[in-house]
Write a protein that holds these residues in place. Structure first.
Motif, PDB file in Angstrom:
ATOM      1  N   TRP A   1       0.773  -1.277  -0.008  1.00 30.26           N
ATOM      2  CA  TRP A   1      -0.029   0.205  -0.157  1.00 30.26           C
ATOM      3  C   TRP A   1       0.935   1.269   0.155  1.00 30.26           C
ATOM      4  O   TRP A   1       1.842   1.251   0.798  1.00 30.26           O
ATOM      5  CB  TRP A   1      -0.808  -0.090   1.208  1.00 30.26           C
ATOM      6  CG  TRP A   1      -1.816  -1.115   1.341  1.00 30.26           C
ATOM      7  CD1 TRP A   1      -1.966  -2.299   2.039  1.00 30.26           C
ATOM      8  CD2 TRP A   1      -2.769  -1.201   0.382  1.00 30.26           C
ATOM      9  NE1 TRP A   1      -2.923  -2.754   1.936  1.00 30.26           N
ATOM     10  CE2 TRP A   1      -3.625  -2.376   0.835  1.00 30.26           C
ATOM     11  CE3 TRP A   1      -3.623  -0.378  -0.601  1.00 30.26           C
ATOM     12  CZ2 TRP A   1      -4.761  -3.031   0.165  1.00 30.26           C
ATOM     13  CZ3 TRP A   1      -4.658  -0.848  -1.251  1.00 30.26           C
ATOM     14  CH2 TRP A   1      -5.066  -2.147  -0.899  1.00 30.26           C
TER      15      TRP A   1
ATOM     16  N   ASP B   1       3.608   3.779  -0.521  1.00 24.67           N
ATOM     17  CA  ASP B   1       5.121   3.613  -1.145  1.00 24.67           C
ATOM     18  C   ASP B   1       5.801   2.783  -0.122  1.00 24.67           C
ATOM     19  O   ASP B   1       5.475   2.805   1.032  1.00 24.67           O
ATOM     20  CB  ASP B   1       5.908   4.987  -1.095  1.00 24.67           C
ATOM     21  CG  ASP B   1       6.901   4.953  -1.697  1.00 24.67           C
ATOM     22  OD1 ASP B   1       7.360   5.773  -2.681  1.00 24.67           O
ATOM     23  OD2 ASP B   1       8.207   4.247  -1.078  1.00 24.67           O
TER      24      ASP B   1
ATOM     25  N   LEU C   1       7.822   3.952   3.128  1.00 25.49           N
ATOM     26  CA  LEU C   1       7.439   4.819   4.205  1.00 25.49           C
ATOM     27  C   LEU C   1       6.302   3.993   5.065  1.00 25.49           C
ATOM     28  O   LEU C   1       5.407   3.396   4.705  1.00 25.49           O
ATOM     29  CB  LEU C   1       6.324   5.952   3.589  1.00 25.49           C
ATOM     30  CG  LEU C   1       6.189   6.856   4.249  1.00 25.49           C
ATOM     31  CD1 LEU C   1       7.294   7.826   4.896  1.00 25.49           C
ATOM     32  CD2 LEU C   1       5.132   8.062   3.383  1.00 25.49           C
ATOM     33  N   TYR C   2       6.907   3.738   6.492  1.00 20.41           N
ATOM     34  CA  TYR C   2       6.134   2.792   7.314  1.00 20.41           C
ATOM     35  C   TYR C   2       5.590   1.477   6.904  1.00 20.41           C
ATOM     36  O   TYR C   2       4.224   1.318   7.108  1.00 20.41           O
ATOM     37  CB  TYR C   2       5.174   3.823   8.051  1.00 20.41           C
ATOM     38  CG  TYR C   2       5.849   5.102   8.700  1.00 20.41           C
ATOM     39  CD1 TYR C   2       6.348   4.532  10.049  1.00 20.41           C
ATOM     40  CD2 TYR C   2       5.570   6.436   8.632  1.00 20.41           C
ATOM     41  CE1 TYR C   2       6.994   5.683  10.655  1.00 20.41           C
ATOM     42  CE2 TYR C   2       6.280   7.394   9.332  1.00 20.41           C
ATOM     43  CZ  TYR C   2       6.906   7.007  10.529  1.00 20.41           C
ATOM     44  OH  TYR C   2       7.530   7.998  11.105  1.00 20.41           O
TER      45      TYR C   2
ATOM     46  N   SER D   1       0.399   7.814   1.017  1.00 24.07           N
ATOM     47  CA  SER D   1      -0.664   8.680   1.568  1.00 24.07           C
ATOM     48  C   SER D   1      -0.325  10.126   1.847  1.00 24.07           C
ATOM     49  O   SER D   1      -1.131  11.096   1.946  1.00 24.07           O
ATOM     50  CB  SER D   1      -1.272   7.918   2.706  1.00 24.07           C
ATOM     51  OG  SER D   1      -0.081   7.549   3.719  1.00 24.07           O
TER      52      SER D   1
ATOM     53  N   LEU E   1      -0.330   6.405  11.138  1.00 27.86           N
ATOM     54  CA  LEU E   1      -0.574   5.384  12.132  1.00 27.86           C
ATOM     55  C   LEU E   1      -0.986   5.903  13.350  1.00 27.86           C
ATOM     56  O   LEU E   1      -0.319   5.676  14.603  1.00 27.86           O
ATOM     57  CB  LEU E   1       0.785   4.633  12.278  1.00 27.86           C
ATOM     58  CG  LEU E   1       1.475   3.845  11.005  1.00 27.86           C
ATOM     59  CD1 LEU E   1       2.646   3.453  11.230  1.00 27.86           C
ATOM     60  CD2 LEU E   1       0.299   2.679  11.120  1.00 27.86           C
TER      61      LEU E   1
ATOM     62  N   LEU F   1      -8.078   8.219   1.830  1.00 28.25           N
ATOM     63  CA  LEU F   1      -7.637   8.843   0.739  1.00 28.25           C
ATOM     64  C   LEU F   1      -7.691   8.011  -0.546  1.00 28.25           C
ATOM     65  O   LEU F   1      -7.035   6.964  -0.418  1.00 28.25           O
ATOM     66  CB  LEU F   1      -6.462   9.503   1.005  1.00 28.25           C
ATOM     67  CG  LEU F   1      -6.217  10.601   2.190  1.00 28.25           C
ATOM     68  CD1 LEU F   1      -4.789  10.846   2.574  1.00 28.25           C
ATOM     69  CD2 LEU F   1      -7.008  12.004   1.577  1.00 28.25           C
TER      70      LEU F   1
ATOM     71  N   ASP G   1      -6.276   7.199   8.385  1.00 31.40           N
ATOM     72  CA  ASP G   1      -6.070   8.432   8.211  1.00 31.40           C
ATOM     73  C   ASP G   1      -4.673   9.047   8.398  1.00 31.40           C
ATOM     74  O   ASP G   1      -3.889   8.394   9.119  1.00 31.40           O
ATOM     75  CB  ASP G   1      -7.093   9.145   9.138  1.00 31.40           C
ATOM     76  CG  ASP G   1      -7.050   8.753  10.465  1.00 31.40           C
ATOM     77  OD1 ASP G   1      -6.442   7.811  10.778  1.00 31.40           O
ATOM     78  OD2 ASP G   1      -7.491   9.511  11.401  1.00 31.40           O
ATOM     79  N   THR G   2      -4.502  10.125   7.877  1.00 34.14           N
ATOM     80  CA  THR G   2      -3.222  11.032   7.669  1.00 34.14           C
ATOM     81  C   THR G   2      -3.393  12.589   7.925  1.00 34.14           C
ATOM     82  O   THR G   2      -4.443  12.897   7.372  1.00 34.14           O
ATOM     83  CB  THR G   2      -2.422  10.559   6.454  1.00 34.14           C
ATOM     84  OG1 THR G   2      -2.144   9.410   6.457  1.00 34.14           O
ATOM     85  CG2 THR G   2      -1.035  11.385   6.330  1.00 34.14           C
TER      86      THR G   2
END
Ligand SMILES: C[S@@+](CC[C@H](N)C(=O)[O-])C[C@H]1O[C@@H](n2cnc3c(N)ncnc32)[C@H](O)[C@@H]1O
Length: 242
Positions: A108, A110, A113-114, A136, A178, A201, A236-237
């Motif tokens: 999911w 990139d 990233l996390y 995101s 997160l 998103l 959510d971000t």
């Protein structure tokens, strides 16, 4: 045996790069972590991406995701143990496959990233490459028509777990991921923060709220709870700026 780790964006089949599609088409077997029924919409989104972009009936093997230790304690050690357990689960599946196979992992957003996929695949000792995806963070910025940094300024990308430490250390332009607990609630009341929040998103249910944190927090809590009730999950971000 080799693996392609492919960033697939936020789940919408249009939000995947041409390069990522080319990589998906080279794959013989996709391995996907089976996280149970609570993420039904996400599994469907992944299936739709393959249906739209990979001709024929691609082989997909669901690998049960090991339980992660969520008890309080050493968070870093718990995550490393979980990566090891995931790698062992994948190894068992790889042992059954033709050694000349190309394996695909759909990631999911990139992969850089996390996300744990790169760290887990490193443990498998096979050759792999990584194709970037739309994260995101990029989706949040685009949805709100934002430049994330102030002119020439820095941006901190952090987690809900680390947010308050980062703010105490001076961060004042922060993207938070997160964060299942809306940690930004702790900053409500001093009148100095603005928020640009985005949930789910890139999906048909995308929700956006923006404005002074003190004014927006109630609406964000309400929209978040509603999405969770409707889908069983919410992602959510948000950007916080002082
Ligand atoms: C495990 S991280 C994966 C991040 C992913 N690699 C990326 O590049 O966006 C999961 C977090 O990403 C964010 N996220 C992922 N998908 C999202 C989406 N569609 N809308 C909003 N936030 C999302 C949320 O903060 C979520 O808690």
């Amino acid at each position: 045996m080799r693996a392609h780790l492919v960033g697939i964006g936020g789940g919408h089949p249009d939000q995947i790069t041409v390069q990522a599609v080319a990589k998906l088409r080279e794959v013989d077997v996709f391995l996907v972590a089976d996280k149970g029924s609570s993420v039904g919409d996400l599994a469907q989104a992944r299936a739709e991406i393959l249906r739209r972009h990979v001709p024929g009936e691609p082989t997909v093997i669901q690998v049960p995701d090991p339980e992660r230790d969520r008890k309080p304690g050493d968070y870093g050690t718990a995550v490393l143990d979980w990566h090891d357990a995931r790698a062992r689960a994948y190894e068992e599946v790889l042992a059954q496959l033709d050694p000349s196979s190309t394996i695909g992992f759909l990631v999911w957003g990139d992969p850089a990233l996390y996300d744990s996929t790169i760290r887990v695949v490193e443990r498998l000792g096979i050759d792999f490459d990584v194709t970037p995806g739309i994260s995101s963070v990029s989706m949040l910025a685009a949805a709100h028509r934002l430049v994330l940094n102030r002119i020439g300024g820095p941006i901190v990308i952090t987690t809900g777990r680390a947010l308050l430490d980062d703010v105490n250390a001076g961060a004042d332009n922060v993207v938070v991921m997160l964060d299942g607990h809306l940690t930004c609630r702790s900053l409500v009341g001093d009148g100095r923060w603005s928020i640009h929040w985005g949930a789910n998103l890139g999906t048909d249910d995308e929700q956006l709220v923006a404005g002074p944190l003190d004014d927006c927090i109630g609406e964000i809590e309400q929209v978040r709870a509603q999405l969770k009730a409707e889908h069983g999950w919410v992602m959510d971000t948000y950007l916080l700026r002082r």
